[in-house]
Design a protein around this motif. Structure first.
Motif, short mmCIF file in Angstrom:
data_model
loop_
_atom_site.label_atom_id
_atom_site.label_comp_id
_atom_site.label_asym_id
_atom_site.label_seq_id
_atom_site.Cartn_x
_atom_site.Cartn_y
_atom_site.Cartn_z
N SER A 30 -36.14 -46.99 -77.67
CA SER A 30 -36.10 -45.62 -77.18
C SER A 30 -36.35 -44.68 -78.35
O SER A 30 -36.12 -45.03 -79.52
CB SER A 30 -34.74 -45.30 -76.55
N ASN A 98 -42.49 -40.79 -74.75
CA ASN A 98 -41.17 -40.39 -74.29
C ASN A 98 -40.65 -39.15 -75.01
O ASN A 98 -40.03 -38.28 -74.39
CB ASN A 98 -40.17 -41.54 -74.40
N HIS A 107 -36.00 -32.84 -70.11
CA HIS A 107 -35.09 -33.87 -69.61
C HIS A 107 -34.77 -34.86 -70.72
O HIS A 107 -35.65 -35.53 -71.26
CB HIS A 107 -35.72 -34.63 -68.43
N GLN A 108 -33.49 -34.96 -71.05
CA GLN A 108 -33.02 -35.86 -72.09
C GLN A 108 -33.27 -37.33 -71.72
O GLN A 108 -33.31 -38.20 -72.59
CB GLN A 108 -31.52 -35.62 -72.33
N TRP A 109 -33.43 -37.63 -70.44
CA TRP A 109 -33.62 -39.00 -69.98
C TRP A 109 -34.77 -39.67 -70.72
O TRP A 109 -34.68 -40.83 -71.11
CB TRP A 109 -33.89 -39.03 -68.47
N TYR A 110 -35.88 -38.95 -70.93
CA TYR A 110 -37.03 -39.53 -71.62
C TYR A 110 -36.68 -39.90 -73.06
O TYR A 110 -37.15 -40.90 -73.58
CB TYR A 110 -38.23 -38.59 -71.59
N GLU A 112 -33.77 -40.75 -74.17
CA GLU A 112 -32.82 -41.85 -74.17
C GLU A 112 -33.33 -43.11 -73.48
O GLU A 112 -32.74 -44.18 -73.63
CB GLU A 112 -31.52 -41.40 -73.47
N HIS A 113 -34.43 -43.00 -72.72
CA HIS A 113 -34.97 -44.14 -71.95
C HIS A 113 -35.23 -45.32 -72.87
O HIS A 113 -35.98 -45.23 -73.83
CB HIS A 113 -36.26 -43.73 -71.23
N ARG A 165 -37.07 -49.28 -61.49
CA ARG A 165 -36.39 -49.32 -62.79
C ARG A 165 -37.30 -49.82 -63.91
O ARG A 165 -36.90 -49.83 -65.07
CB ARG A 165 -35.14 -50.21 -62.69
#
Length: 194
Positions: A30, A98, A107-110, A112-113, A165
């Protein structure tokens, strides 16, 4: 000819599945773990760790099919070197994509992905178009022919739909790495020039 590079990579993936260096969460790739925490070793660990036996088997069957074909065409040493280069290039593109998506979308998700598995490299091989002749599959209304070389994009979208997922950015990064490698001076020449 025995496809030594392909067999070695399959053996390494299987060995690390049964005896992992780290759990997948400790090996995954990540932007956060690499750029924030400096864990650059994940570039080499993530592709060789898998989440489940099904994940491993699907990736290794595909690696065996694509890797053997490439190896018979260009030899074991070149295949091994290309696969290692694609591991690194695909991983770096995954991090960059990412990080860019996190910055653009907020979006923090990218950021942390975290992804594991060899499928990014497999998408690279497919995008390179070395395993099958670019045969026309369909012709779009604009007259543009969709060939087997571009089926990897359709596979990527289908996989994201079937298995939400899965790492879409990891797969897209693999496609981009394969296209970049194909356009570079390092690309594999036509079999007639090897």
């Amino acid at each position: 000819m025995v496809p030594w590079a392909t067999l070695a990579l399959v053996a390494l993936n299987v060995a690390l599945f049964w005896h992992p260096i780290w759990a997948p969460g400790g090996a995954c790739l990540s932007a956060q773990t690499v750029w924030e925490r400096g864990q650059w070793h994940r570039l080499l660990l993530a592709p060789f760790h898998h989440l489940s036996l099904g994940h491993l088997l699907m990736n290794m069957a595909t690696l065996f099919w694509l890797g053997c074909r490439m190896e018979w065409e260009v030899g074991s040493l070149r295949t091994g070197a290309v696969l290692l280069l694609l591991v690194l290039l695909g991983g770096l593109l995954h991090l960059a994509l990412n990080a860019m998506l996190a910055a653009v979308t907020g979006h923090q998700w990218y950021w942390e992905h975290c992804a594991v598995g060899f499928s990014g490299v497999l998408f690279s091989l497919e995008a390179m178009g070395r395993q099958v002749e670019p045969l026309p599959v369909a012709t779009l209304a604009s007259g543009v022919a969709l060939t087997t070389r571009w089926l990897c994009i359709l596979e990527c979208l289908l996989l994201a739909f079937i298995h939400p997922r899965s790492s879409v950015t990891g797969h897209v990064s693999g496609i981009l790495a394969g296209l970049a490698f194909s356009a570079s001076p390092l690309r594999l020449g036509d079999s007639s020039t090897n």
